[in-house]
Design a protein around this motif. Structure first.
Motif, PDB file in Angstrom:
ATOM      1  N   ASP A 170      47.266  61.263  40.230  1.00  0.00           N
ATOM      2  CA  ASP A 170      47.425  59.817  40.397  1.00  0.00           C
ATOM      3  C   ASP A 170      48.533  59.263  39.504  1.00  0.00           C
ATOM      4  O   ASP A 170      49.118  58.216  39.803  1.00  0.00           O
ATOM      5  CB  ASP A 170      46.111  59.092  40.071  1.00  0.00           C
TER       6      ASP A 170
ATOM      7  N   GLU B  31      45.163  48.134  35.675  1.00  0.00           N
ATOM      8  CA  GLU B  31      44.807  47.602  36.992  1.00  0.00           C
ATOM      9  C   GLU B  31      45.527  48.373  38.092  1.00  0.00           C
ATOM     10  O   GLU B  31      44.948  48.659  39.146  1.00  0.00           O
ATOM     11  CB  GLU B  31      45.136  46.114  37.059  1.00  0.00           C
ATOM     12  N   GLU B  32      46.787  48.726  37.858  1.00  0.00           N
ATOM     13  CA  GLU B  32      47.504  49.543  38.847  1.00  0.00           C
ATOM     14  C   GLU B  32      46.838  50.908  38.994  1.00  0.00           C
ATOM     15  O   GLU B  32      46.687  51.420  40.116  1.00  0.00           O
ATOM     16  CB  GLU B  32      48.964  49.713  38.432  1.00  0.00           C
TER      17      GLU B  32
ATOM     18  N   HIS C  20      43.782  50.746  41.292  1.00  0.00           N
ATOM     19  CA  HIS C  20      44.109  50.722  42.721  1.00  0.00           C
ATOM     20  C   HIS C  20      44.447  52.130  43.219  1.00  0.00           C
ATOM     21  O   HIS C  20      43.988  52.541  44.284  1.00  0.00           O
ATOM     22  CB  HIS C  20      45.286  49.782  42.980  1.00  0.00           C
TER      23      HIS C  20
ATOM     24  N   ARG D 140      41.453  54.347  43.673  1.00  0.00           N
ATOM     25  CA  ARG D 140      40.664  54.007  44.871  1.00  0.00           C
ATOM     26  C   ARG D 140      41.419  54.321  46.163  1.00  0.00           C
ATOM     27  O   ARG D 140      40.918  54.066  47.251  1.00  0.00           O
ATOM     28  CB  ARG D 140      40.290  52.523  44.848  1.00  0.00           C
TER      29      ARG D 140
ATOM     30  N   GLU E 189      44.171  52.882  47.129  1.00  0.00           N
ATOM     31  CA  GLU E 189      44.682  51.630  47.677  1.00  0.00           C
ATOM     32  C   GLU E 189      46.150  51.440  47.345  1.00  0.00           C
ATOM     33  O   GLU E 189      46.636  51.919  46.315  1.00  0.00           O
ATOM     34  CB  GLU E 189      43.892  50.444  47.103  1.00  0.00           C
ATOM     35  N   GLN E 190      46.839  50.720  48.206  1.00  0.00           N
ATOM     36  CA  GLN E 190      48.204  50.320  47.894  1.00  0.00           C
ATOM     37  C   GLN E 190      48.169  49.260  46.796  1.00  0.00           C
ATOM     38  O   GLN E 190      47.322  48.366  46.805  1.00  0.00           O
ATOM     39  CB  GLN E 190      48.886  49.751  49.139  1.00  0.00           C
ATOM     40  N   ILE E 191      49.076  49.369  45.838  1.00  0.00           N
ATOM     41  CA  ILE E 191      49.119  48.400  44.738  1.00  0.00           C
ATOM     42  C   ILE E 191      49.705  47.101  45.267  1.00  0.00           C
ATOM     43  O   ILE E 191      50.797  47.088  45.828  1.00  0.00           O
ATOM     44  CB  ILE E 191      49.966  48.934  43.574  1.00  0.00           C
ATOM     45  N   PRO E 192      49.000  45.992  45.125  1.00  0.00           N
ATOM     46  CA  PRO E 192      49.498  44.716  45.657  1.00  0.00           C
ATOM     47  C   PRO E 192      50.837  44.321  45.042  1.00  0.00           C
ATOM     48  O   PRO E 192      51.079  44.553  43.847  1.00  0.00           O
ATOM     49  CB  PRO E 192      48.395  43.717  45.275  1.00  0.00           C
TER      50      PRO E 192
ATOM     51  N   LEU F 145      50.623  42.200  41.919  1.00  0.00           N
ATOM     52  CA  LEU F 145      50.349  42.908  40.675  1.00  0.00           C
ATOM     53  C   LEU F 145      51.620  43.567  40.142  1.00  0.00           C
ATOM     54  O   LEU F 145      51.900  43.521  38.936  1.00  0.00           O
ATOM     55  CB  LEU F 145      49.257  43.958  40.888  1.00  0.00           C
TER      56      LEU F 145
END
Length: 395
Positions: A228, A304-305, A308, A311, A313-316, A319
């Motif tokens: 990751d 926080e990144e 994501h 999980r 998930e794509q990092i918004p 963010l």
């Protein structure tokens, strides 16, 4: 912010902290040499510092990036130049891990202790040719290049019609570039941030990385390095790498200021101890809060990144832009704290050899790095909040 790291990573941090008094003692030497002393680089290598972000398959630790930033902050608290070089050289294994495996093998296949410097501004020119690119140009500010045998260079890619078709990072071995000694400056003097010159040379495509792809948190190296760690945004990792040493400098300046004020007697105020001045107490309270806020926000955003990514998930985009927002403001907070502490320290802070005057010079030198351009980063964040389109490929 207390962190629990893997034992082998904590051992690196402990080893780095043991070296801090030595780094502080060598700071004047680094300024005279205009480069971090070889002994300091060797000692950092022996702790495993340069392996923190390196893939495990090349004897790296694939460590939590927060551990890497923590080590950098501590090094910079002893000497800004050593912290700066440690940060920018130490982060490069993270990007090398995104390159094609052929390039990774060329760098670390026979020696996993190989180091790389960089200069990412696209001041060079690359022309598409069969199997790769013809690269040439001059790049500035390659910190720590004297301690490295490869360099990562930014360049615009032109097709045969002279049109720009890409922006790439080119990985170049030492025998294909020249280091030009130009580093005569007032701050970060010990970083040896010299020029790199490349006469036209062929770079295979496998030794390049498109910044468009990198901006999407992708790279061919992810096929063999699936941690990751290597799925985080390039600009989050690298701009935090530039802010962290400056926060470390502020940490070191704070510690020296407090120590100096505890001993200082103010002749202009009838021999009053400076530590009894209520305004002095207010200044250190404000400064310490600014330093803590800069660090806490920087690390919370990286955490926080990471969540994501864990999980799947794509990092918004919000963010990623917030990382940039708090990175440039973190740099500003740290420098404001250094300024306030320096101004309140009295004439003794001006003496050569004091950490405070060096931190003041080094932090302001670090501020002019492109990654610390506050208006651009803040404008992007505000534009996105207003609903305007912002190119995620660059952040």
């Amino acid at each position: 912010m207390n962190q629990a790291f893997a034992p082998e990573v904590q051992a690196v941090l402990d080893g780095v902290r043991d070296l801090l008094p030595t780094f502080r003692e060598r700071a004047d030497e680094g300024e005279r040499l205009r480069v971090v002393p070889d002994a300091s680089i060797k000692e950092l290598e022996e702790t495993g510092f340069f392996r923190l972000l390196q893939p495990r398959r090349f004897d790296g630790l694939e460590a939590d990036p927060v551990a890497f930033y923590t080590a950098v902050r501590d090094i910079a608290s002893a000497d800004g130049s050593t912290g700066w070089v440690s940060s920018v050289v130490g982060v490069h294994p993270w990007q090398v891990a995104l390159f094609d495996d052929e390039a990774q093998q060329a760098v670390w296949g026979s020696d996993t202790s190989v180091r790389l410097s960089s200069s990412y501004a696209p001041t060079g020119k690359a022309v598409v040719t069969e199997g790769g690119f013809k690269l040439s140009g001059k790049w500035s500010f390659s910190s720590g290049c004297d301690h490295c045998s490869w360099v990562l260079l930014g360049g615009l890619v032109f097709n045969e019609d002279g049109q720009v078709v890409d922006f790439r990072t080119f990985m170049v071995p030492r025998e294909k570039y020249q280091v030009v000694d130009v580093w005569n400056v007032v701050g970060l003097r010990g970083t040896g941030s010299n020029d790199i010159v490349v006469e036209e040379t062929f770079i295979p495509e496998a030794f390049t990385l498109s910044m468009g792809e990198t901006g999407q948190c992708k790279g061919p190296g992810q096929a063999v390095n699936d941690s990751d760690l290597y799925k985080l945004p390039f600009h989050s990792i690298f701009t935090s790498t530039i802010a962290t040493p400056i926060i470390g400098m502020a940490k070191g300046a704070y510690a020296e200021h407090v120590e100096m004020q505890q001993k200082r007697v103010r002749a202009a105020y009838l021999g009053e101890k400076a530590s009894l001045d209520p305004f002095a107490a207010v200044r250190i309270a404000r400064s310490s809060s600014e330093i803590d806020a800069a660090w806490a926000l920087l690390m919370a955003n990286i955490r926080e990144e990471q969540a994501h990514v864990a999980r799947g998930e794509q990092i918004p985009l919000e963010l990623r832009l917030r990382v940039r927002r708090d990175q440039v403001l973190g740099t500003a907070r740290a420098i404001e704290a250094i300024d306030a502490l320096f101004e309140a320290s009295g004439g003794r802070a001006l003496a050569e050899g004091t950490y405070l005057q060096r931190a003041w010079r080094d932090a302001h030198a670090g501020r002019v790095h492109a990654a610390n351009d506050p208006e651009r980063a803040l404008q992007m964040y505000g534009a996105q909040q207003f609903g305007h389109k912002v190119d995620p490929g660059m952040y």
